[in-house]
Design a protein around this motif. Structure first.
Motif, PDB file in Angstrom:
ATOM      1  N   GLU A  34       0.295  -1.406   4.710  1.00  0.00           N
ATOM      2  CA  GLU A  34      -0.170  -0.122   3.985  1.00  0.00           C
ATOM      3  C   GLU A  34      -0.950  -0.292   2.997  1.00  0.00           C
ATOM      4  O   GLU A  34      -2.054   0.068   2.454  1.00  0.00           O
ATOM      5  CB  GLU A  34       0.826   0.610   3.817  1.00  0.00           C
ATOM      6  CG  GLU A  34       0.605   2.026   3.317  1.00  0.00           C
ATOM      7  CD  GLU A  34       1.756   2.992   3.075  1.00  0.00           C
ATOM      8  OE1 GLU A  34       1.670   4.189   2.442  1.00  0.00           O
ATOM      9  OE2 GLU A  34       3.009   2.532   3.422  1.00  0.00           O
ATOM     10  N   ASN A  35      -0.563  -1.519   2.100  1.00  0.00           N
ATOM     11  CA  ASN A  35      -1.088  -1.734   0.755  1.00  0.00           C
ATOM     12  C   ASN A  35      -2.726  -2.246   0.885  1.00  0.00           C
ATOM     13  O   ASN A  35      -3.449  -2.001   0.442  1.00  0.00           O
ATOM     14  CB  ASN A  35      -0.208  -2.529   0.162  1.00  0.00           C
ATOM     15  CG  ASN A  35       0.887  -2.028  -0.690  1.00  0.00           C
ATOM     16  OD1 ASN A  35       1.011  -0.582  -0.526  1.00  0.00           O
ATOM     17  ND2 ASN A  35       2.006  -2.730  -0.958  1.00  0.00           N
ATOM     18  N   LEU A  36      -2.605  -3.075   2.185  1.00  0.00           N
ATOM     19  CA  LEU A  36      -4.025  -3.822   2.584  1.00  0.00           C
ATOM     20  C   LEU A  36      -4.926  -2.778   3.170  1.00  0.00           C
ATOM     21  O   LEU A  36      -6.067  -2.595   2.568  1.00  0.00           O
ATOM     22  CB  LEU A  36      -3.840  -4.793   3.666  1.00  0.00           C
ATOM     23  CG  LEU A  36      -5.005  -5.319   4.339  1.00  0.00           C
ATOM     24  CD1 LEU A  36      -5.567  -6.279   3.463  1.00  0.00           C
ATOM     25  CD2 LEU A  36      -4.444  -6.054   5.758  1.00  0.00           C
ATOM     26  N   ILE A  37      -4.552  -1.713   3.875  1.00  0.00           N
ATOM     27  CA  ILE A  37      -5.467  -0.537   4.375  1.00  0.00           C
ATOM     28  C   ILE A  37      -6.017   0.160   3.299  1.00  0.00           C
ATOM     29  O   ILE A  37      -7.042   0.482   3.045  1.00  0.00           O
ATOM     30  CB  ILE A  37      -4.760   0.243   5.515  1.00  0.00           C
ATOM     31  CG1 ILE A  37      -4.502  -0.769   6.633  1.00  0.00           C
ATOM     32  CG2 ILE A  37      -5.650   1.211   5.596  1.00  0.00           C
ATOM     33  CD1 ILE A  37      -5.695  -1.506   7.269  1.00  0.00           C
ATOM     34  N   HIS A  38      -4.825   0.557   2.532  1.00  0.00           N
ATOM     35  CA  HIS A  38      -5.154   1.427   1.225  1.00  0.00           C
ATOM     36  C   HIS A  38      -6.306   0.663   0.234  1.00  0.00           C
ATOM     37  O   HIS A  38      -7.509   1.147  -0.066  1.00  0.00           O
ATOM     38  CB  HIS A  38      -4.079   1.575   0.484  1.00  0.00           C
ATOM     39  CG  HIS A  38      -4.370   2.715  -0.721  1.00  0.00           C
ATOM     40  ND1 HIS A  38      -3.102   3.074  -1.736  1.00  0.00           N
ATOM     41  CD2 HIS A  38      -5.326   3.577  -0.802  1.00  0.00           C
ATOM     42  CE1 HIS A  38      -3.666   4.074  -2.120  1.00  0.00           C
ATOM     43  NE2 HIS A  38      -4.772   4.455  -1.965  1.00  0.00           N
ATOM     44  N   ARG A  39      -6.087  -0.582   0.099  1.00  0.00           N
ATOM     45  CA  ARG A  39      -7.243  -1.568  -0.804  1.00  0.00           C
ATOM     46  C   ARG A  39      -8.370  -1.509  -0.209  1.00  0.00           C
ATOM     47  O   ARG A  39      -9.371  -1.447  -0.877  1.00  0.00           O
ATOM     48  CB  ARG A  39      -6.167  -2.771  -1.055  1.00  0.00           C
ATOM     49  CG  ARG A  39      -7.055  -3.602  -2.068  1.00  0.00           C
ATOM     50  CD  ARG A  39      -6.325  -4.873  -2.495  1.00  0.00           C
ATOM     51  NE  ARG A  39      -5.791  -5.798  -1.357  1.00  0.00           N
ATOM     52  CZ  ARG A  39      -4.660  -5.730  -0.969  1.00  0.00           C
ATOM     53  NH1 ARG A  39      -3.723  -5.303  -1.433  1.00  0.00           N
ATOM     54  NH2 ARG A  39      -4.303  -6.722   0.130  1.00  0.00           N
ATOM     55  N   SER A  40      -8.575  -1.758   0.896  1.00  0.00           N
ATOM     56  CA  SER A  40      -9.554  -2.193   1.900  1.00  0.00           C
ATOM     57  C   SER A  40     -10.592  -0.742   1.555  1.00  0.00           C
ATOM     58  O   SER A  40     -11.444  -0.894   1.664  1.00  0.00           O
ATOM     59  CB  SER A  40      -9.252  -2.276   3.173  1.00  0.00           C
ATOM     60  OG  SER A  40      -8.600  -3.516   3.406  1.00  0.00           O
ATOM     61  N   LEU A  41      -9.894   0.477   1.820  1.00  0.00           N
ATOM     62  CA  LEU A  41     -10.586   1.666   1.746  1.00  0.00           C
ATOM     63  C   LEU A  41     -11.318   1.964   0.410  1.00  0.00           C
ATOM     64  O   LEU A  41     -12.289   2.361   0.247  1.00  0.00           O
ATOM     65  CB  LEU A  41      -9.465   2.759   2.425  1.00  0.00           C
ATOM     66  CG  LEU A  41      -9.542   3.092   3.712  1.00  0.00           C
ATOM     67  CD1 LEU A  41      -8.810   4.156   3.956  1.00  0.00           C
ATOM     68  CD2 LEU A  41     -10.771   3.386   4.270  1.00  0.00           C
ATOM     69  N   ILE A  42     -10.502   1.565  -0.609  1.00  0.00           N
ATOM     70  CA  ILE A  42     -10.821   1.923  -2.071  1.00  0.00           C
ATOM     71  C   ILE A  42     -12.014   0.846  -2.340  1.00  0.00           C
ATOM     72  O   ILE A  42     -13.078   1.185  -3.033  1.00  0.00           O
ATOM     73  CB  ILE A  42      -9.468   1.476  -2.937  1.00  0.00           C
ATOM     74  CG1 ILE A  42      -8.623   2.663  -2.867  1.00  0.00           C
ATOM     75  CG2 ILE A  42     -10.276   1.321  -4.401  1.00  0.00           C
ATOM     76  CD1 ILE A  42      -7.174   2.609  -3.578  1.00  0.00           C
ATOM     77  N   MET A  43     -12.063  -0.457  -1.976  1.00  0.00           N
ATOM     78  CA  MET A  43     -12.807  -1.369  -2.267  1.00  0.00           C
ATOM     79  C   MET A  43     -14.166  -1.501  -1.547  1.00  0.00           C
ATOM     80  O   MET A  43     -15.211  -1.930  -1.965  1.00  0.00           O
ATOM     81  CB  MET A  43     -12.301  -2.840  -2.329  1.00  0.00           C
ATOM     82  CG  MET A  43     -10.983  -2.877  -3.118  1.00  0.00           C
ATOM     83  SD  MET A  43     -11.200  -2.559  -4.791  1.00  0.00           S
ATOM     84  CE  MET A  43     -12.462  -3.876  -5.350  1.00  0.00           C
TER      85      MET A  43
END
Length: 444
Positions: free
Chosen positions: A368-377
């Motif tokens: 979940e943290n990986l997908i969230h970070r990928s969308l932000i960056m």
């Protein structure tokens, strides 16, 4: 008009008639049903009357380009997979196609194998896209708040279904980040009698040992220095509801006997008070440790373990959940895309491969943290492995060579990482998080 054919239906669009015929022949030999069009307008006419599984379109065509066709298809036919053909070897055209929604691209000239490999990849994507949403969300998310449909998760749902019909103590086991609290909440909120009463989660490691007894059982005014008023404990706060003891392995040893008595007698007494009060609370405990090992080490009471382990629900680690990894990734992508005001992103093949092969020590929470970070960056509406941490880009599939000892597996992993980084020891050191001396020793 629905698809009346047994095999997948493919639409090939190219203004070069010979190219169309060659592709059509090769695909039909492989068993696909193929329609052809020589312009974007002709393709749109076919799309309007025939259900298509896969679109293969040239990049450059007269009047309207393949890019325009891709955009049209993505606006009107979300489920169709798309392969872009480009004869220019231009990375820019390929990137543009992926941005508009193409799933794959092939550079002309291409071999029959390259064509069929790309088609095979897209057909697999098509099957993943067409997983019945009702199966996923009605049976998991809508009912229990848990996304997943692999066999071992279906077994978890079955246990939840049975457990929420009674008041038995439940011990939920599993690694960190697997969703133990989600399972506990599902059990509580599907209990007909208790669901309207409180669900109180207790993080056992987060409570100082000196305050544990007071926090759980409460105290009366003057019971100890600082007890300036009467206070209810968590057991009383959860009356008629559920007390969730997360990481029960961290319960101080000196309190374990009292906890056992509470579970057996269903009564408590506050610190500084002789009065015993009956309680009506369901207990669900969770741990990421092996309690039987802790019993053998003498740090966890065996009788308490037996009392807690009435019903055991073991949650599988993410790496053992197969296609649930992609299902969860897409779920989180949609969730955070909505929060960020973005379009739901597409996943590249490299991203899907990296997600499936990674070991996931942090499990669902890490994903979940990986997908969230990928969308932000990422400014683009694409999730690609290029934005993943180095450990994922150079990951070695964890399920290979399971017959090796831990020491041999460690050595092999180091060699594989060095090989995948092209012998770049600096990059390998960054991924492995070891010093150069240790790396050289292992390689030697």
């Amino acid at each position: 008009m629905p698809n009346q054919y047994d095999k997948e239906v493919i639409l090939v669009v190219d203004d070069n008639i010979i190219t169309c015929e060659v592709i059509q022949r090769n695909l039909e030999i492989s068993g696909f049903h193929v329609f052809t069009a020589h312009s974007v307008n002709d393709a749109i006419q076919i799309l309007s009357r025939q259900e298509i599984d896969l679109l293969i379109t040239d990049y450059k065509m007269p009047k309207h380009s393949g890019l325009e066709l891709i955009k049209y298809v993505r606006d009107h036919f979300q489920d169709i997979c798309i392969i872009m053909l480009t004869g220019y070897g231009s990375i820019n055209s390929a990137v543009a196609a992926m941005k508009e929604g193409a799933d794959e691209y092939i550079t002309k000239p291409f071999t029959d194998k390259e064509l069929l490999d790309a088609v095979g990849i897209c057909i697999q994507k098509q099957k993943e896209k067409r997983i019945d949403p009702a199966l996923i969300y009605d049976e998991t998310w809508a009912r229990f708040g848990i996304v997943g449909q692999c066999q071992n998760m279906l077994e978890v749902y079955s246990k939840i279904e049975k457990t929420c019909k009674n008041d038995a103590i439940v011990l939920i086991t599993g690694e960190n980040g697997t969703g133990k609290e989600l399972v506990a909440r599902a059990i509580h909120y599907h209990h007909k009698a208790r669901s309207i009463y409180p669900f109180i989660p207790i993080n056992c490691p987060g409570i100082p040992a000196t305050l544990f007894e007071s926090e759980l059982f409460g105290h009366v005014k003057g019971a100890f220095t600082g007890a300036v008023q009467h206070r209810k404990g968590f057991f009383q706060a959860a009356e008629k509801g559920c007390l969730f003891l997360d990481e029960i392995s961290e319960l101080p040893f000196e309190l374990q006997a009292k906890m056992l008595r509470v579970l057996q007698e269903k009564e408590i007494s506050r610190i500084g008070e002789t009065l015993v009060k009956k309680i009506d609370v369901r207990i669900i405990a969770a741990t990421n440790k092996n309690l039987e090992d802790l019993v053998e080490k003498g740090v966890f009471r065996q009788d308490l373990f037996f009392r807690l382990n009435v019903i055991n629900i073991d949650i599988p680690p993410l790496r053992d959940r197969g296609n649930d990894i992609i299902l969860l990734a897409k779920h989180f992508a949609l969730k955070y895309a909505k929060e960020l005001g973005k379009t739901e992103p597409a996943f590249t093949d490299k991203a899907i491969s990296a997600l499936k092969e990674y070991f996931w020590p942090g499990n669902v929470r890490e994903l979940e943290n990986l997908i969230h970070r990928s969308l932000i960056m990422n400014d683009e509406d694409i999730i690609d492995s290029v934005n993943f941490p180095d450990i994922m880009k150079f990951n070695v599939p964890y399920n290979q060579h399971l017959n090796l000892s831990l020491e041999d597996m460690s050595k092999k992993y180091v060699r594989d990482i060095v090989e995948q980084t092209g012998g770049n020891k600096a990059k390998a050191l960054k991924i492995l998080k070891i010093d150069r001396k240790t790396l050289l020793k292992k390689l030697k």
